[in-house]
Motif scaffolding. Sequence first.
Motif, PDB file in Angstrom:
ATOM      1  N   CYS A 159      -7.875 -24.666  17.492  1.00 54.06           N
ATOM      2  CA  CYS A 159      -9.134 -23.987  17.172  1.00 54.06           C
ATOM      3  C   CYS A 159     -10.277 -24.966  16.932  1.00 54.06           C
ATOM      4  N   HIS A 206     -13.897 -24.546  18.617  1.00 57.06           N
ATOM      5  CA  HIS A 206     -15.125 -24.471  17.823  1.00 57.06           C
ATOM      6  C   HIS A 206     -16.152 -25.532  18.215  1.00 57.06           C
ATOM      7  N   GLY A 247     -15.567 -18.685  18.459  1.00 53.78           N
ATOM      8  CA  GLY A 247     -14.291 -18.418  19.106  1.00 53.78           C
ATOM      9  C   GLY A 247     -14.443 -17.816  20.495  1.00 53.78           C
ATOM     10  N   CYS A 275      -9.537 -17.731  17.441  1.00 57.20           N
ATOM     11  CA  CYS A 275     -10.274 -18.707  16.612  1.00 57.20           C
ATOM     12  C   CYS A 275     -11.574 -18.152  16.039  1.00 57.20           C
ATOM     13  N   GLU A 276     -11.559 -16.882  15.629  1.00 54.65           N
ATOM     14  CA  GLU A 276     -12.781 -16.283  15.091  1.00 54.65           C
ATOM     15  C   GLU A 276     -13.089 -16.795  13.690  1.00 54.65           C
TER      16      GLU A 276
END
Length: 99
Positions: A38, A42, A48, A96-97
């Motif tokens: 992630c 980012h 994400g 990957c929020e």
Amino acid sequence: MRITRTLSLATAGIVLATTAVVGGASAAQAAPTVYKNCDAVHRVYSGGIAKKSVTKNRVTSKGKVTYRALKGTVKKDDALYAANKKMDADGDGIACELS
């Protein structure tokens, strides 16, 4: 001489057209990027990677489900999401929020 020149121009046009089609096809078929983690995602997309159909982030806390606005720069791309689906821990369609 006139026929030869016209024929040469037509041949050159066909070669150029074929090159443009082949070049465009290979760029369109490029595989989506698979990110290592992630942090790598980012660096490129701060919010994400999401499916195109996702409009909100689903958050579950103590058994209660709520929906929040997406944060950061979220890339909406089905193929890119599928390639990085392993990083969608909660299965809400966003890898990957930021919550």
